[in-house]
Design an enzyme around this catalytic site. Structure first.
Site, PDB file in Angstrom:
ATOM      1  N   GLU A 104       0.778  -1.221   0.014  1.00 28.80           N
ATOM      2  CA  GLU A 104      -0.091  -0.038  -0.115  1.00 28.80           C
ATOM      3  C   GLU A 104       0.828   1.169  -0.025  1.00 28.80           C
ATOM      4  OE1 GLU A 104      -3.205   0.273  -0.232  1.00 28.80           O
ATOM      5  OE2 GLU A 104      -3.879  -1.749   0.052  1.00 28.80           O
ATOM      6  N   CYS A 114      -2.257   8.769   2.504  1.00 28.35           N
ATOM      7  CA  CYS A 114      -1.953   8.240   1.367  1.00 28.35           C
ATOM      8  C   CYS A 114      -2.770   8.961   0.282  1.00 28.35           C
ATOM      9  CB  CYS A 114      -1.972   6.908   1.423  1.00 28.35           C
ATOM     10  SG  CYS A 114      -3.106   6.038   1.871  1.00 28.35           S
TER      11      CYS A 114
HETATM   12  P1  NAD Z   1       8.476   4.914   4.659  1.00 24.81           P
HETATM   13  O1  NAD Z   1       8.512   3.998   3.348  1.00 24.81           O
HETATM   14  O2  NAD Z   1       9.630   5.514   4.783  1.00 24.81           O
HETATM   15  O3  NAD Z   1       8.406   3.620   5.862  1.00 24.81           O
HETATM   16  C1  NAD Z   1       7.314   2.893   5.915  1.00 24.81           C
HETATM   17  C2  NAD Z   1       7.846   1.712   7.157  1.00 24.81           C
HETATM   18  O4  NAD Z   1       8.912   1.089   6.308  1.00 24.81           O
HETATM   19  C3  NAD Z   1       8.393   2.220   8.330  1.00 24.81           C
HETATM   20  O5  NAD Z   1       8.324   1.283   9.328  1.00 24.81           O
HETATM   21  C4  NAD Z   1      10.007   1.910   7.967  1.00 24.81           C
HETATM   22  O6  NAD Z   1      10.709   1.674   9.306  1.00 24.81           O
HETATM   23  C5  NAD Z   1      10.109   0.833   6.988  1.00 24.81           C
HETATM   24  N1  NAD Z   1      11.287   0.637   6.051  1.00 24.81           N
HETATM   25  C6  NAD Z   1      12.064   1.649   5.819  1.00 24.81           C
HETATM   26  N2  NAD Z   1      12.917   1.230   4.999  1.00 24.81           N
HETATM   27  C7  NAD Z   1      12.736  -0.024   4.746  1.00 24.81           C
HETATM   28  C8  NAD Z   1      13.442  -1.150   4.081  1.00 24.81           C
HETATM   29  N3  NAD Z   1      14.417  -0.861   3.481  1.00 24.81           N
HETATM   30  N4  NAD Z   1      12.748  -2.554   3.967  1.00 24.81           N
HETATM   31  C9  NAD Z   1      11.482  -2.692   4.862  1.00 24.81           C
HETATM   32  N5  NAD Z   1      11.036  -1.765   5.482  1.00 24.81           N
HETATM   33  C10 NAD Z   1      11.720  -0.353   5.528  1.00 24.81           C
HETATM   34  O7  NAD Z   1       7.290   5.656   4.644  1.00 24.81           O
HETATM   35  P2  NAD Z   1       6.563   6.817   5.671  1.00 24.81           P
HETATM   36  O8  NAD Z   1       7.392   7.908   5.145  1.00 24.81           O
HETATM   37  O9  NAD Z   1       6.613   6.116   6.707  1.00 24.81           O
HETATM   38  O10 NAD Z   1       5.119   6.898   5.201  1.00 24.81           O
HETATM   39  C11 NAD Z   1       4.826   7.895   4.157  1.00 24.81           C
HETATM   40  C12 NAD Z   1       4.377   7.195   3.029  1.00 24.81           C
HETATM   41  O11 NAD Z   1       3.278   6.198   3.083  1.00 24.81           O
HETATM   42  C13 NAD Z   1       3.621   8.041   2.176  1.00 24.81           C
HETATM   43  O12 NAD Z   1       3.939   7.799   0.675  1.00 24.81           O
HETATM   44  C14 NAD Z   1       2.218   7.664   1.914  1.00 24.81           C
HETATM   45  O13 NAD Z   1       1.565   7.967   0.684  1.00 24.81           O
HETATM   46  C15 NAD Z   1       2.521   6.180   2.151  1.00 24.81           C
HETATM   47  N6  NAD Z   1       1.277   5.428   2.710  1.00 24.81           N
HETATM   48  C16 NAD Z   1       0.358   4.719   1.804  1.00 24.81           C
HETATM   49  C17 NAD Z   1      -0.758   4.250   2.267  1.00 24.81           C
HETATM   50  C18 NAD Z   1      -1.532   3.324   1.404  1.00 24.81           C
HETATM   51  O14 NAD Z   1      -2.618   2.692   2.003  1.00 24.81           O
HETATM   52  N7  NAD Z   1      -1.286   3.225   0.282  1.00 24.81           N
HETATM   53  C19 NAD Z   1      -0.964   4.471   3.466  1.00 24.81           C
HETATM   54  C20 NAD Z   1      -0.567   5.286   4.344  1.00 24.81           C
HETATM   55  C21 NAD Z   1       0.539   5.742   4.011  1.00 24.81           C
END
Ligand code: NAD
Length: 473
Positions: free
Chosen positions: A245, A279
C-alpha cells in the site's frame, strides 16, 4: 486494560520483552523527545518469528468464527481504551485529538467488518468424472510494516486480514510512531494465544531484516513508493507474497456545475486532514475554468480559517507535520513555489516553530511539471489547475506513475461517474474522497501498490489458493 504509565515493551510470544537499543520518540508539536522505547534487532526478530511459527499450527486450525471472536475482543479492547490511546496517538503523531479518536474508531469498525466476510471453498467442477474444489489456506507468518501517518488504522487493517485468515504476525511500526503500536501489543498479549501476534518496534533496518527473513511468508507493507520497491526486491529472495500500500498523488476533478463554496469545504478537508499526510489525500485539484476563480477564493478562505496548533488542544483543526524530515520536505515544496510560475494565494508566511507546523498553502497554476503537481507532497499544500475540456482534465490526472485514487465532483452524477471510471486508479470516487469500507477493496494501481486491503480480495491476499482435484471412481 493497558497501564499507560508503565514503560513501553515489545511483545514476543505473549510476553513483554526488552532490547538493548532504544528509540527516542519526538512529539512533533514541540520537537522534543517525550518517550523512549526498546528497539528490536535481529535477535528479537528471530525469537518473534519462531514464536509466530510455533503458534501457527493451532491458530490456523481454529475456524474463521473463532478467529473472528478474538478479533472482536481486540476491537472491544481498543474501543474501551480510545481516550488514552487517542491522547498517545496525538502526542506521537501530531493529528488533532478528534482525528485520533476517529482513527481508532475506524480501526475497530473496519476490523469487525472484515471478519463478517465469508471465505468458502468454491466447487469448480462436480460431474460424473471429477470433483474439483478451490480452497484458500493460510500462508504462515506475516510481517506487517507500517508508516507514521496513521499507525493504528494501518496496523489493524493488515493485522485483522492476516489473523482472520489463519496467519500469525510480526508487526513493526515506524520508528517515528512506535508507541501506540507497542500499547496495542500489550492489549493483544491479554487476548491472543502466545506467539499469534508479536510486536517489535525498530528502525528501517528491522524492516529490511523482515523482508529478507527466510521464515516470514508474506510482507504487508504500507509506506512510500521508494521503500515499497526495496521491499519487493528484497522479498524476491524468498518469493514472499506481498501486499504493498504505497503513496498517491490523487487528483480531484471539479466540473463546471458545482457550488464552489460547498465543494471547496470538502476538498479542503480531504486535502489537509492529518495535515495532508494521508496516502489518499487530495494532492492536485483540476477545476473547470467557469468555477476556477470562485473555487480558488473558497479554498483560500478555508485555508485562512484553519486553526493550526497542538493536536491536544481542542481548538486545533490542523496539527504539525509528523517528523522533521517530512517537515523539511514540505517546506522545500513551499520554497520551490516561489521559483515557479504559480501564484501562492495563501500560506506564504510560515511559522518558525518550535514544532513542525506548516500553515496550509493554496497555489494557483504552479505549472504542469512543477514538483507540487508531479510528486507526492504529503503536506497541506494544494495546487489548483484550470481546465476547459473534461477529457483534457482526465488525461492530466492520469499523467502520473501514481494510481491510488481520485475523484470527480459535479451535480450531474452520471457525467461525473463516466469521467471517474476513466481514472487510472484503485478507487475513483464521485462527490466524495477518502471513503474506505470493510467489504470494498482499497489499493493502488500503477506504482501506488500491489494487491488490495479490505474485502474478500484483500483477505485472499493473505491466503494461498489450493486446488483439490479428485478423479471419481
Ligand atoms: P517509509 O516508506 O519511509 O516507511 C514505512 C515503513 O517502512 C517504516 O516502518 C520504516 O521503518 C520501514 N522501512 C524503511 N525502510 C525499509 C526497508 N528498506 N525495508 C523494509 N522496511 C523499511 O514511509 P513513511 O514515510 O513512513 O510513510 C509515508 C508514505 O506512506 C507516503 O508515501 C504515503 O503515501 C504512504 N502511505 C500509503 C498508504 C496506502 O494505504 N497506500 C497509507 C499510508 C501511507
Amino acid at each position: 486494560m493497558i497501564d499507560f504509565d508503565a514503560p513501553y515493551t515489545l511483545s514476543i510470544d505473549g510476553q513483554a520483552a526488552s532490547a538493548e537499543a532504544q528509540l527516542a520518540v519526538i512529539n512533533p508539536a514541540t520537537g522534543a523527545v517525550f518517550a523512549r522505547c526498546p528497539a528490536a534487532g535481529s535477535a528479537e526478530l528471530d525469537r518473534a518469528v519462531q514464536a509466530a511459527r510455533r503458534a501457527f499450527g493451532a491458530w490456523r486450525e481454529l475456524g474463521f468464527a473463532e478467529r473472528a471472536a478474538y478479533i472482536g475482543r481486540l476491537a472491544q479492547a481498543i474501543t474501551a481504551e480510545v481516550e488514552p490511546l487517542a491522547a498517545l496517538l496525538t502526542r506521537e503523531q501530531g493529528k488533532p485529538l478528534q482525528q485520533s479518536r476517529e482513527e481508532i474508531a475506524r480501526a475497530a469498525t473496519l476490523s469487525v467488518g472484515m471478519t463478517a466476510l465469508q471465505i468458502t471453498p468454491q466447487v469448480l467442477h462436480d460431474d460424473a468424472q471429477r470433483f474439483i474444489e478451490l480452497r484458500y489456506v493460510a500462508l504462515g507468518v506475516v510481517g506487517i510494516i507500517t508508516p507514521w501517518n496513521a499507525p493504528i488504522n494501518l496496523a489493524i487493517g493488515p493485522l485483522t486480514s492476516a489473523l482472520y485468515t489463519g496467519n500469525c504476525v510480526v508487526l513493526k511500526p515506524s520508528p517515528f510512531t512506535p508507541l501506540c503500536t507497542l500499547r496495542l501489543g500489550e492489549l493483544m498479549r491479554a487476548i491472543f494465544p502466545p506467539g499469534v501476534v508479536n510486536v517489535l518496534a525498530g528502525g528501517d533496518e528491522l524492516g529490511a531484516l523482515m523482508t529478507a527473513h527466510p521464515h516470514i511468508d508474506k510482507i504487508s507493507f504500507t509506506g512510500s513508493v521508494a521503500t515499497g520497491k526495496k521491499v519487493m526486491a528484497s522479498a524476491a529472495g524468498t518469493l514472499k507474497r506481498l501486499t504493498l500500500e504505497l503513496g498517491g498523488n490523487d487528483a480531484a476533478i471539479v466540473l463546471d456545475d458545482v457550488d464552489p463554496v460547498a465543494v471547496a469545504k470538502k476538498l479542503f478537508f480531504a486535502a489537509t486532514v492529518n495535515s495532508g499526510q494521508v496516502c489518499m489525500a487530495i494532492k492536485r485539484i483540476y477545476a473547470h475554468e467557469s468555477v476556477y476563480e470562485a473555487l480558488c477564493t473558497a479554498l483560500t478562505a478555508e485555508a485562512q480559517s484553519a486553526r493550526l496548533g497542538n493536536g491536544l488542544e481542542a481548538s486545533s483543526s490542523l496539527g504539525p507535520i509528523q517528523n522533521q524530515r517530512q517537515y523539511q520536505r514540505v517546506r522545500e515544496f513551499i520554497a520551490d513555489l516561489a521559483q515557479g510560475p504559480g501564484t501562492v494565494l495563501t500560506g506564504r508566511e510560515q511559522p518558525e516553530g518550535p514544532g513542525y507546523f506548516v500553515a496550509p498553502v493554496v497555489v494557483a497554476e504552479p505549472g504542469e511539471h512543477s514538483r507540487i503537481v508531479c510528486e507526492e507532497q504529503f503536506g497541506p499544500v494544494i495546487p489548483v489547475m484550470k481546465f476547459s475540456d473534461e477529457q483534457d482534465a482526465v488525461r492530466r490526472a492520469n499523467d502520473t506513475r501514481f494510481g491510488l485514487s481520485g475523484s470527480v465532483w459535479s451535480k450531474d452524477v452520471a457525467r461525473a461517474t463516466a469521467l471517474a471510471a476513466q481514472l487510472e486508479v484503485g478507487t475513483a470516487w464521485v462527490n466524495q474522497h477518502r471513503l474506505t469500507m470493510a467489504d470494498v477493496p482499497f489499493g493502488g494501481a500503477k506504482e501506488s501498490g500491489l494487491g488490495r486491503t479490505y474485502s474478500l480480495l484483500g483477505l485472499q491476499g493473505y491466503m494461498e489458493p489450493r486446488v483439490v482435484s479428485v478423479l471419481k471412481g
